[in-house]
Scaffold this active site. Sequence first.
Site, short mmCIF file in Angstrom:
data_model
loop_
_atom_site.label_atom_id
_atom_site.label_comp_id
_atom_site.label_asym_id
_atom_site.label_seq_id
_atom_site.Cartn_x
_atom_site.Cartn_y
_atom_site.Cartn_z
N ASP A 128 -1.29 8.27 1.82
CA ASP A 128 -1.13 7.06 0.95
C ASP A 128 -2.18 6.18 1.57
O ASP A 128 -1.94 5.12 1.50
CB ASP A 128 0.31 6.67 0.84
CG ASP A 128 0.49 5.72 -0.52
OD1 ASP A 128 -0.33 5.86 -1.32
OD2 ASP A 128 1.58 4.97 -0.32
N LEU A 157 5.13 -3.68 1.92
CA LEU A 157 4.19 -2.71 2.23
C LEU A 157 3.34 -2.16 1.05
O LEU A 157 3.89 -2.12 -0.10
CB LEU A 157 4.74 -1.46 3.06
CG LEU A 157 5.43 -1.85 4.37
CD1 LEU A 157 6.25 -0.63 4.90
CD2 LEU A 157 4.26 -2.14 5.39
#
Length: 394
Positions: free
Chosen positions: A264, A298
Amino acid sequence: MEKLLIQSQFSLTRNCSLLFYSVCQAHRQIDCGNSIIAPGYIELQINGGHGVDFSHDVDTVANGIEKVAKELLKNGVTSFCPTIVTSPPDTYRKILPQVTGKTKGAQVLGLHLEGPFISPLKKGAHPEDCIKDIDKGIDSLMDTYSNLNNVKIITIAPEKDPSGSVTKTLTHMGITVSLGHSVANLSQGELAVQSGARLITHLFNAMLPFHHRDPGLVGLLASNNIPAGQEIYFGIIADGIHTHPAALRIAHRTDPNGLILVSDAIAALGLGDGKHHLGQLELEVREGKAYIAGTDTLCGSIAPLDTCVRIFKKATNCSTVYAIECATLHPARCLNMAETKGTLNFGADADFIILTDELFVQSTWIKGECVHQCKPEEWAALSSRPIEQLCECN
């Protein structure tokens, strides 16, 4: 072109050299110094890297993909799915035609469209004003994306497709439907799987937490309402920040065959602290963690996939073979590509990597040709770093 054949039916092999089948005459013999030979890593979720954001740099996305494809060779990645986060329709219409799959680095398998058909309650780093409903069935997707020619994976919140009709249509088109950014309960997740969905986007992140009376999408790992013979795969970010080592161990022990390591990674991959973009949003990296600018949310990882493999192995104490399979064989099976990717079997593409015992990349090979060679002093220096230095918690 020279052909390099590896005499192994396993996910990795040790030997002093690449071996050639006895009925063939070897073009050349390569001394690998008793290193590990493994299939090339397959990355199913990466948003960018090295200053490139696939969802933001829309006018130069082809050049950006080319740059990242070359850089990924250093991390042992030989094929990947550039990931586009939730964006306006014009962004998709500019990006999709530029993706051809041809690069001088890691091979592009197709795009991963992560949104915009997701839950605003679990949007994470996705802009809420770009999130859409599926109110016209598959036409909603076509109106947004314009075309799906270069698409390999689409992440959808299953509650947005309550009948499963869009999931069925995409599955019949050969597109892998992934479930994520969702507040779906277990029953909604099971219906999506019964309709053809076969992947979960970054397990534990951007979904309802596990609850003993309704475990949500996490419960799919242990559901008994899955079609016989169908494996549920799930991406998991083992960067030492997004997923606690105990959560990694829970996922590993619950459904080891479905676990897929993903990075990711964002534009800050390979760079230091500073400000970058993730699609429509500005982000900042502070002390090695990426956040939406001005918040503590995040928004992706800055750890490359080979680092995730090492952290996962350390956290779970799994075998070297299994750790590598989570970034090779499992993603290949998820995309129905295991005949050509993710193995060292005869007939598979000659995409492979040579690793140290500590799983640092020494060299990367695509179609039997060496495309990256790490200098011994570089990986020796890396190998001296304790894995704990790469991991937030142990």
